[in-house]
Design an enzyme around this catalytic site. Sequence first.
Site, PDB file in Angstrom:
ATOM      1  CE  LYS A 235      -8.493  -0.028  -1.707  1.00 54.17           C
ATOM      2  NZ  LYS A 235      -7.572  -0.809  -0.872  1.00 54.17           N
TER       3      LYS A 235
ATOM      4  CG  MET B  69      -9.765   5.429   7.366  1.00 58.03           C
ATOM      5  SD  MET B  69     -10.537   4.001   6.576  1.00 58.03           S
ATOM      6  CE  MET B  69     -11.273   3.147   7.953  1.00 58.03           C
TER       7      MET B  69
ATOM      8  CG  ASP C 228      -1.937  -0.989   1.279  1.00 51.78           C
ATOM      9  OD1 ASP C 228      -2.200  -1.555   0.214  1.00 51.78           O
ATOM     10  OD2 ASP C 228      -2.517  -1.231   2.359  1.00 51.78           O
TER      11      ASP C 228
HETATM   12  N1  SAH Z   1      -4.634  -1.154   8.992  1.00 49.03           N
HETATM   13  C1  SAH Z   1      -4.331   0.186   9.425  1.00 49.03           C
HETATM   14  C2  SAH Z   1      -5.475   1.146   9.222  1.00 49.03           C
HETATM   15  C3  SAH Z   1      -5.810   1.373   7.788  1.00 49.03           C
HETATM   16  S1  SAH Z   1      -7.097   2.526   7.573  1.00 49.03           S
HETATM   17  C4  SAH Z   1      -3.900   0.130  10.888  1.00 49.03           C
HETATM   18  O1  SAH Z   1      -4.061  -0.885  11.541  1.00 49.03           O
HETATM   19  O2  SAH Z   1      -3.366   1.129  11.374  1.00 49.03           O
HETATM   20  C5  SAH Z   1      -6.203   4.007   7.280  1.00 49.03           C
HETATM   21  C6  SAH Z   1      -6.357   4.929   8.443  1.00 49.03           C
HETATM   22  O3  SAH Z   1      -5.463   4.565   9.469  1.00 49.03           O
HETATM   23  C7  SAH Z   1      -6.013   6.378   8.155  1.00 49.03           C
HETATM   24  O4  SAH Z   1      -7.078   7.054   7.560  1.00 49.03           O
HETATM   25  C8  SAH Z   1      -5.735   6.893   9.533  1.00 49.03           C
HETATM   26  O5  SAH Z   1      -6.916   7.133  10.243  1.00 49.03           O
HETATM   27  C9  SAH Z   1      -5.059   5.706  10.157  1.00 49.03           C
HETATM   28  N2  SAH Z   1      -3.602   5.810  10.072  1.00 49.03           N
HETATM   29  C10 SAH Z   1      -2.756   5.019   9.415  1.00 49.03           C
HETATM   30  N3  SAH Z   1      -1.486   5.402   9.611  1.00 49.03           N
HETATM   31  C11 SAH Z   1      -1.543   6.472  10.432  1.00 49.03           C
HETATM   32  C12 SAH Z   1      -0.567   7.314  11.031  1.00 49.03           C
HETATM   33  N4  SAH Z   1       0.739   7.147  10.820  1.00 49.03           N
HETATM   34  N5  SAH Z   1      -0.996   8.310  11.829  1.00 49.03           N
HETATM   35  C13 SAH Z   1      -2.297   8.512  12.071  1.00 49.03           C
HETATM   36  N6  SAH Z   1      -3.253   7.744  11.526  1.00 49.03           N
HETATM   37  C14 SAH Z   1      -2.888   6.739  10.734  1.00 49.03           C
END
Ligand code: SAH
Length: 498
Positions: free
Chosen positions: A57, A172, A35
């Site tokens: 995406k 998100m 990703d």
């Molecule tokens: N599988 C991922 C989440 C994917 S959905 C997990 O477990 O973390 C994507 C969302 O994750 C983003 O919109 C945001 O809300 C959050 N996210 C991912 N990386 C982030 C980061 N470094 N800081 C803050 N939010 C993050």
Amino acid sequence: MAGIVYLVGAGPGDPGLMTRRSLELIAEADAILHDRLIPPGALDGARRDAELVYVGKQPGGHTMRQEEINELLVRLGGEGKRVVRLKGGDPFVFGRGGEEAQALHDAGIAFEVVPGVTAGVAAPAYAGIPVTHRDEASAVAFVTGHEDPEKPDSALDWFALAAFPGTLVLYMGVGNIQGIARRLIEAGRPEDEHVAVVERGTLPGQRTVIGILADIDKRVADAGIRPPAITLVGPVARLREQLAWLEERPLFGRSVVVTRARAQASGLAARLAALGAEVVETPAIRIEPRPVAGELRAAAEAIGEYALVCATSPNGAVLLLDAVAELGHDARAFTGATVAAIGPGTAAELARRGIRADVVPERSVAEALVEALADVPVQGRRVLVARAAKARDLLPDSLRERGAEVDVVALYDTRAEPLSDGQLEQAGGADYVTFTSSSTVRFFHDAGGRVGDGTRVVSIGPVTSGTARELGLTVHVEADQHDIDGLVRALLDDAAAR
Ligand code: SAH
């Protein structure tokens, strides 16, 4: 052989939060589907011949549909490949990893799930917020904020969320923060409940905004917070006042350019990152070891016959010992020789390989070494000077003047490494740029490196500073001790004073 697909979490962004298992699997994979939100450098350990496919995406335009990703996983697994499906955070937390696992199950392809550190826990942790706390929160809910809260048929039960007895962690959701906060208040969550929004958690440039449900939308808008961000609702958000730790680091919020060769940069880069700096690596220079042949081979074979062996750079020290090792010898080959290092950094490399240098001047310059060697008898004796292909002749010349029989061997060449536009732009806007040798200054300059008006130049010592000035740079900080420790200390002192 039957293939297997690994659904692997890459953590929230800080490369240090990748699991050991994820790194093992990346190193072995035939194919890696990844990703956008994976840590910088996450794929550095991949095999050279691994097939790397970006399936992320882009916000707005979908690069590859989920069904296509599922099909690709099934196809590659079916071809007998070891496939890593690398996702940000944890693969089973809002990562659609569950759907991918189902597709693999349906197709009869073996899979393994490797959990990752999820952003909903890690981003708050880096902001100084524990998602649970004995006195403040006994439960935590992971919630998607992706849904448009204005949709009448929203899958989220806002009343249940408002009544939830614990912390709400929304993924998100920053784009919808206004609607989310309003729906929660309407459904009965107190409007003065604390909220934290953490942008780019665990990554350089992490930012946190604190507010209450009633005003968080305005604060987020004022700060210009953008995805990726985690929104956390609950009394634990207030603990940040006591527990913020990242921002306390001495170099937090400062960007520092490291111009060393990639092979050496990691030590300095890691030190600076641990101090909280955002490190910009612009390795304009590459060390290319020479093959152990010809004069170098002869010198390495006969190392014990020299009365004096001089190592004039940390690289030189490492490569000289490598050459000796390549011929099947070890530190004992130096028995009988007086060993001189040009400075503490070079001496440290020798020490790491079991050789304690007899002569180490404080200042890592040839002049200081010449002076420090004044009492070492060299008249009529064999001396080895091991160094870079391009180097000053001051040391060998002075030894020859004193009647020594001097062999000079080149251990490595320093070559220019082109810098990308992105690297050059980042470097130009940084708070600090560090130079650890004259050649790093020269190569950085030749690669088109610019030092911005607001950027402070940090040099390891007078020779490097001289080169920088020749090239029209102002040197703001010069280390007193001419090694990496000294450079880091000088930079810290400067940052503390500003
Ligand atoms: N599988 C991922 C989440 C994917 S959905 C997990 O477990 O973390 C994507 C969302 O994750 C983003 O919109 C945001 O809300 C959050 N996210 C991912 N990386 C982030 C980061 N470094 N800081 C803050 N939010 C993050």
